[in-house]
Write an enzyme that holds these catalytic residues in place. Structure first.
Site, PDB file in Angstrom:
ATOM      1  N   ASP A  45      49.275-107.194  73.029  1.00 19.52           N
ATOM      2  CA  ASP A  45      48.767-106.586  74.259  1.00 19.52           C
ATOM      3  C   ASP A  45      47.357-106.058  74.053  1.00 19.52           C
ATOM      4  O   ASP A  45      47.142-105.100  73.315  1.00 19.52           O
ATOM      5  CB  ASP A  45      49.688-105.417  74.666  1.00 19.52           C
ATOM      6  N   TYR A  50      39.327-102.826  76.016  1.00 20.12           N
ATOM      7  CA  TYR A  50      39.493-102.451  74.601  1.00 20.12           C
ATOM      8  C   TYR A  50      38.386-103.070  73.736  1.00 20.12           C
ATOM      9  O   TYR A  50      38.236-102.713  72.564  1.00 20.12           O
ATOM     10  CB  TYR A  50      40.855-102.905  74.039  1.00 20.12           C
ATOM     11  N   LYS A  75      44.020-107.630  80.277  1.00 14.89           N
ATOM     12  CA  LYS A  75      43.980-106.901  81.556  1.00 14.89           C
ATOM     13  C   LYS A  75      42.571-106.910  82.136  1.00 14.89           C
ATOM     14  O   LYS A  75      41.592-106.933  81.371  1.00 14.89           O
ATOM     15  CB  LYS A  75      44.405-105.431  81.336  1.00 14.89           C
ATOM     16  N   HIS A 108      44.514-103.457  85.421  1.00 16.52           N
ATOM     17  CA  HIS A 108      44.627-102.356  84.457  1.00 16.52           C
ATOM     18  C   HIS A 108      44.826-100.981  85.129  1.00 16.52           C
ATOM     19  O   HIS A 108      45.528-100.123  84.607  1.00 16.52           O
ATOM     20  CB  HIS A 108      43.360-102.323  83.592  1.00 16.52           C
TER      21      HIS A 108
HETATM   22  P1  NAP Z   1      51.347 -95.398  70.822  1.00 20.23           P
HETATM   23  O1  NAP Z   1      51.770 -96.777  70.482  1.00 20.23           O
HETATM   24  O2  NAP Z   1      52.264 -94.496  71.558  1.00 20.23           O
HETATM   25  O3  NAP Z   1      50.951 -94.607  69.512  1.00 20.23           O
HETATM   26  C1  NAP Z   1      50.066 -95.099  68.565  1.00 20.23           C
HETATM   27  C2  NAP Z   1      49.853 -94.001  67.514  1.00 20.23           C
HETATM   28  O4  NAP Z   1      51.079 -93.770  66.806  1.00 20.23           O
HETATM   29  C3  NAP Z   1      48.815 -94.365  66.512  1.00 20.23           C
HETATM   30  O5  NAP Z   1      48.117 -93.172  66.200  1.00 20.23           O
HETATM   31  C4  NAP Z   1      49.632 -94.841  65.311  1.00 20.23           C
HETATM   32  O6  NAP Z   1      48.924 -94.556  64.110  1.00 20.23           O
HETATM   33  C5  NAP Z   1      50.866 -93.989  65.411  1.00 20.23           C
HETATM   34  N1  NAP Z   1      52.072 -94.672  64.913  1.00 20.23           N
HETATM   35  C6  NAP Z   1      52.494 -95.918  65.205  1.00 20.23           C
HETATM   36  N2  NAP Z   1      53.673 -96.180  64.618  1.00 20.23           N
HETATM   37  C7  NAP Z   1      54.007 -95.072  63.930  1.00 20.23           C
HETATM   38  C8  NAP Z   1      55.120 -94.734  63.126  1.00 20.23           C
HETATM   39  N3  NAP Z   1      56.119 -95.578  62.934  1.00 20.23           N
HETATM   40  N4  NAP Z   1      55.144 -93.481  62.568  1.00 20.23           N
HETATM   41  C9  NAP Z   1      54.135 -92.608  62.775  1.00 20.23           C
HETATM   42  N5  NAP Z   1      53.043 -92.881  63.535  1.00 20.23           N
HETATM   43  C10 NAP Z   1      52.989 -94.103  64.109  1.00 20.23           C
HETATM   44  O7  NAP Z   1      49.966 -95.403  71.641  1.00 20.23           O
HETATM   45  P2  NAP Z   1      49.057 -96.501  72.325  1.00 20.23           P
HETATM   46  O8  NAP Z   1      48.365 -97.334  71.326  1.00 20.23           O
HETATM   47  O9  NAP Z   1      48.193 -95.797  73.298  1.00 20.23           O
HETATM   48  O10 NAP Z   1      50.055 -97.379  73.194  1.00 20.23           O
HETATM   49  C11 NAP Z   1      50.557 -98.621  72.768  1.00 20.23           C
HETATM   50  C12 NAP Z   1      49.855 -99.767  73.466  1.00 20.23           C
HETATM   51  O11 NAP Z   1      50.010 -99.678  74.885  1.00 20.23           O
HETATM   52  C13 NAP Z   1      48.332 -99.771  73.296  1.00 20.23           C
HETATM   53  O12 NAP Z   1      47.913-100.181  72.015  1.00 20.23           O
HETATM   54  C14 NAP Z   1      47.917-100.681  74.422  1.00 20.23           C
HETATM   55  O13 NAP Z   1      48.119-102.037  74.061  1.00 20.23           O
HETATM   56  C15 NAP Z   1      48.875-100.249  75.517  1.00 20.23           C
HETATM   57  N6  NAP Z   1      48.290 -99.239  76.445  1.00 20.23           N
HETATM   58  C16 NAP Z   1      48.112 -99.576  77.744  1.00 20.23           C
HETATM   59  C17 NAP Z   1      47.556 -98.673  78.647  1.00 20.23           C
HETATM   60  C18 NAP Z   1      47.387 -99.051  80.073  1.00 20.23           C
HETATM   61  O14 NAP Z   1      46.736 -98.313  80.822  1.00 20.23           O
HETATM   62  N7  NAP Z   1      47.894-100.190  80.492  1.00 20.23           N
HETATM   63  C19 NAP Z   1      47.151 -97.408  78.196  1.00 20.23           C
HETATM   64  C20 NAP Z   1      47.336 -97.079  76.846  1.00 20.23           C
HETATM   65  C21 NAP Z   1      47.919 -97.985  75.996  1.00 20.23           C
HETATM   66  P3  NAP Z   1      48.351 -95.673  63.101  1.00 20.23           P
HETATM   67  O15 NAP Z   1      47.716 -96.772  63.904  1.00 20.23           O
HETATM   68  O16 NAP Z   1      47.390 -94.900  62.277  1.00 20.23           O
HETATM   69  O17 NAP Z   1      49.551 -96.159  62.323  1.00 20.23           O
END
Ligand code: NAP
Length: 289
Positions: A45, A50, A75, A108
């Site tokens: 994704d 990004y 997106k 998005h």
């Molecule tokens: P997330 O997946 O909730 O959290 C990522 C964070 O958690 C990073 O700091 C990562 O650190 C840490 N992490 C991951 N696995 C872990 C584990 N097993 N134990 C401890 N810490 C862990 O946040 P996100 O990246 O915002 O959301 C996921 C995806 O959703 C995004 O990458 C993006 O593709 C999508 N997204 C979409 C929108 C939208 O508006 N459509 C908005 C935000 C995000 P490290 O990387 O240092 O391991």
């Protein structure tokens, strides 16, 4: 074993994938996606905002997994809204990714001329260039209105969703409309004490799992697609190891009590937030959205 869901157009989509938000360094992003694919992720994704579509594309080519086994999402951001702009944005994204079709293309943000964009996405879908189309961050009122006014009902609504923001009524509406929910920030980006939540720690200990795994499992057991992000290979593997246990009804009820019914990351109803999103367009800072 990883499961998939059937979208409202019959396309199968993995229930778990890998998100690349905030992996801005091209080499780090490329390596993260290669590692993710090697670990077993097939859904990736990304988003034009990004600014890492080239790195994702390069990783896809280097990982050596057949294209048809992958499920690639990107997106269109606010400045790409409108019929013509989205047609152009799509070609730009496809070119950066080095692909000849997309599996999923999403609006998005629920801002700007997204109706024009939707007509462009319907055209691209009918032309066979996208296998599924959807939206992100659409609250029930806009989602319902969109459905009443378009030819093709979105296949996906990608929304912030984690134990502190469970959105059960919104999920019911999505089910009613046959729109597949997908959770972004399943860990609330690791903020707000998500990994030290006592209820999650207690459930995790019972199964010999981690709070992160419990959160992901809680999502997929509700048939919600998850796309956790991590740049660490061991966490990628940890986040994928959720297919060998099942949370009990009691666990699910306990997690339900954690709901604060409040967005932690993005509230598209807030005037300050809307201003922040539009200000970002004037001066994009990669880490702010
Ligand atoms: P997330 O997946 O909730 O959290 C990522 C964070 O958690 C990073 O700091 C990562 O650190 C840490 N992490 C991951 N696995 C872990 C584990 N097993 N134990 C401890 N810490 C862990 O946040 P996100 O990246 O915002 O959301 C996921 C995806 O959703 C995004 O990458 C993006 O593709 C999508 N997204 C979409 C929108 C939208 O508006 N459509 C908005 C935000 C995000 P490290 O990387 O240092 O391991």
């Amino acid at each position: 074993m990883m499961q998939s869901v059937k979208l409202n157009n019959g396309v199968d989509m993995p229930l778990e994938g890998f998100g690349v938000f905030q992996i801005t360094d091209p080499q780090e992003c490329e390596q993260a996606v290669i590692n993710a694919i090697e670990t077993g992720y097939r859904l990736i994704d990304t988003a034009s905002s990004y600014q890492n579509e080239e790195a994702v594309g390069s990783a896809i080519r280097k990982a050596g997994v057949p294209r048809e086994e992958l499920f690639i999402t990107t997106k269109a951001y606010i400045q790409e809204m409108g019929y013509e702009k989205t047609l152009t944005a799509f070609e730009t994204s496809l070119c950066k990714l080095g692909l000849d079709y997309l599996d999923l293309y999403l609006v998005h943000m629920p801002f700007g001329d997204y109706y024009g964009s939707w007509r462009a996405m319907e055209k691209l879908y009918k032309d066979g260039k996208i296998r599924a189309i959807g939206v992100c961050n659409f609250l029930p009122d806009r989602l319902l209105d969109l459905c009443y006014n378009v030819e093709i009902t979105p296949q996906i609504n990608q929304i912030e969703h984690h134990p502190h923001y469970q959105r059960t009524e919104e999920l019911s509406l999505m089910r009613e409309l046959n729109i597949q929910p997908q959770a972004w920030a399943p860990f609330a980006e690791g903020l707000k004490g998500m990994f030290t939540e006592p209820v999650l720690l207690q459930i995790a200990a019972k199964y010999g799992k981690t709070p992160a795994q419990v959160i992901l499992r809680w999502n997929v057991q509700q048939n919600i697609i998850v796309i956790p992000k991590s740049v660490h290979r061991e966490r990628m593997a940890e986040n994928l190891a959720i297919w060998d246990f099942e949370l009990s009804a009691e666990d699910m009820s306990l997690i339900a009590t954690l709901d604060k019914n409040c967005p932690s990351m993005l509230d598209t109803r807030k005037i300050s937030e809307i201003k922040r999103v539009y200000d970002y367009l004037k001066n994009p800072v990669l880490t702010s959205l």
